[in-house]
Write a protein that holds these residues in place. Structure first.
Motif, short mmCIF file in Angstrom:
data_model
loop_
_atom_site.label_atom_id
_atom_site.label_comp_id
_atom_site.label_asym_id
_atom_site.label_seq_id
_atom_site.Cartn_x
_atom_site.Cartn_y
_atom_site.Cartn_z
N LYS A 214 75.36 11.23 -11.03
CA LYS A 214 74.19 11.21 -11.65
C LYS A 214 73.15 12.07 -11.22
N ALA A 217 73.27 15.53 -12.13
CA ALA A 217 73.30 15.78 -13.78
C ALA A 217 72.57 17.05 -14.00
N GLN A 218 71.53 17.57 -13.48
CA GLN A 218 70.76 18.85 -13.80
C GLN A 218 71.79 19.82 -13.57
N ARG A 221 74.33 20.00 -16.17
CA ARG A 221 73.80 20.06 -17.58
C ARG A 221 73.76 21.77 -17.82
N ALA A 233 78.13 17.71 -24.89
CA ALA A 233 77.39 17.60 -23.79
C ALA A 233 76.68 16.19 -23.79
N ARG A 234 76.28 15.92 -24.97
CA ARG A 234 75.47 14.50 -25.31
C ARG A 234 76.14 13.42 -24.73
N GLU A 237 76.56 13.26 -20.84
CA GLU A 237 75.30 12.84 -20.28
C GLU A 237 75.33 11.20 -20.54
N ALA A 241 74.98 8.53 -17.52
CA ALA A 241 73.85 7.58 -17.35
C ALA A 241 73.97 6.52 -17.45
#
Length: 365
Positions: A214, A217-218, A221, A233-234, A237, A241
């Motif tokens: 988590k 995550a950035q 991405r 990708a969604r 995430e 999360a």
């Protein structure tokens, strides 16, 4: 802060009480408490006078007992002319007078061997269950272990479609434990996206906890935007999360409740144990109490109504935390039983078992 101030004032009051007790009063108080811890029975002045190292008449003993009762350290149950320690008296004894014993070599070896065997033959979850069962057997109380499941390093993640709108996220930890989470799927997601999402994560998660992922995550991405389509990708995430399902953030193991039914002294004891069983069924409250042990090192002791969980059953908890190599908390283990637990024996037992678990985690077994 209020709780800390209350604890500080209580500690100061106990220290003052200790300074007010002369040697004779301390010895009489010790005899009453140690007799209670050994037998659960009240102790009268005549028997105390026989146990003392100095000659003291039963009448003189009764005078000292009256002072101890006035100080709130002992009380007279309605069924006997003898005296028992109050919860405040037990706390005073544990804090100021308890002489902690030590495990002998045989006991240490037994704990070490059984824990490591369970970790190697099963997994870390098996070692936790063994710790709970072993503490129960050695203490004759109930052994308890609470852990934070999401702290375990991950080994594998898989997305399994249940229907067009939902999938199961399967999290397999390196200790062998498995956790399933339900995930809502983006509309129009192809089946291939589930495989791609799993492959993407499995190439990056080995040895990392879900919390680690988590936090990254950035950075992930940016990579996903380059390698994957928007829907996949969604999915990733959302899968990373999502929170743990209710009751899964903490895992509680309890073994040996039947031990608490042994050596009951009266109908009142049976009712107390029934209330304790009800307490143990309320896992959230047990975990909350164990969590209070996480802050700080070493063994913590909770006695009777000092905590709301045991306010009715009048039980005690002796607990200690265990950690990973970075000193990050993994969980808490301990023993729950009547207030007349053998504190001097169980405290080093709980402490050593927690240390063994920490070593097993460090060694990756």
């Amino acid at each position: 802060m209020a709780n800390e101030n209350d604890a500080s004032r209580a500690s100061a009051a106990r220290a003052q009480t200790l300074s007010d007790l002369n040697e004779r009063s301390r010895e009489i108080f010790r005899q009453i408490v140690e007799n209670y811890l050994a037998s659960g029975e009240p102790l009268g002045s005549r028997n105390i006078s026989r146990l003392l190292s100095v000659s003291l008449s039963p009448a003189s003993v009764r005078n000292v007992m009256a002072d101890l009762e006035h100080a709130g350290l002992i009380y007279a149950p309605h069924t006997s002319a003898g005296r028992l320690p109050t919860e405040s008296g037990l706390r005073f004894f544990v804090d100021a007078m308890l002489e902690i014993g030590d495990l002998d070599r045989t006991e240490r070896e037994r704990i070490e061997v059984e824990m490591r065997a369970a970790a190697m033959e099963q997994n870390f979850e098996g070692a936790l269950a063994q710790a709970s069962a072993m503490l129960s057997g050695l203490s004759r109380g109930a052994g308890v272990v609470a852990t934070t499941k999401q702290d375990a390093p991950l080994k594998h993640i898989e997305f399994v479609r249940l229907d067009p709108a939902r999938a199961l996220v399967v999290l397999v930890s390196e200790d062998g434990s498995v956790e399933n989470r339900l995930l809502d799927l983006p509309p129009g997601l192809p089946a291939s996206a589930l495989v791609e999402a799993g492959n993407f994560l499995n190439a990056r998660i080995r040895g990392k906890t879900l919390g680690d992922i988590k936090h990254e995550a950035q950075a992930m991405r940016e990579t996903m935007e380059q390698e994957l389509d928007a829907l996949t990708a969604r999915l990733i995430e959302a899968g990373v999360a999502m929170p743990a399902q209710s009751g899964e953030a903490r895992h509680l193991i309890v073994r040996g409740q039947a031990n608490l039914l042994e050596d009951l002294k009266a109908i009142e004891d049976l009712e107390r144990i029934r209330l304790l069983f009800d307490d143990l069924e309320t896992q959230t409250d047990v975990v909350e109490l164990l969590t209070r042990t996480e802050h700080g090192e070493g063994v913590r002791i909770f006695i009777g109504s000092e905590n709301k969980l045991f306010s009715l059953s009048g039980s005690s908890l002796i607990a200690a935390p265990f950690h990973d190599p970075q000193q990050k908390l993994v969980g808490v283990l301990g023993v729950i039983g009547p207030t007349r637990l053998n504190y001097a024996r169980i405290v080093p037992m709980v402490d050593y078992t927690a240390r063994v678990l920490s070593r097993i985690i460090k060694e990756g077994r």
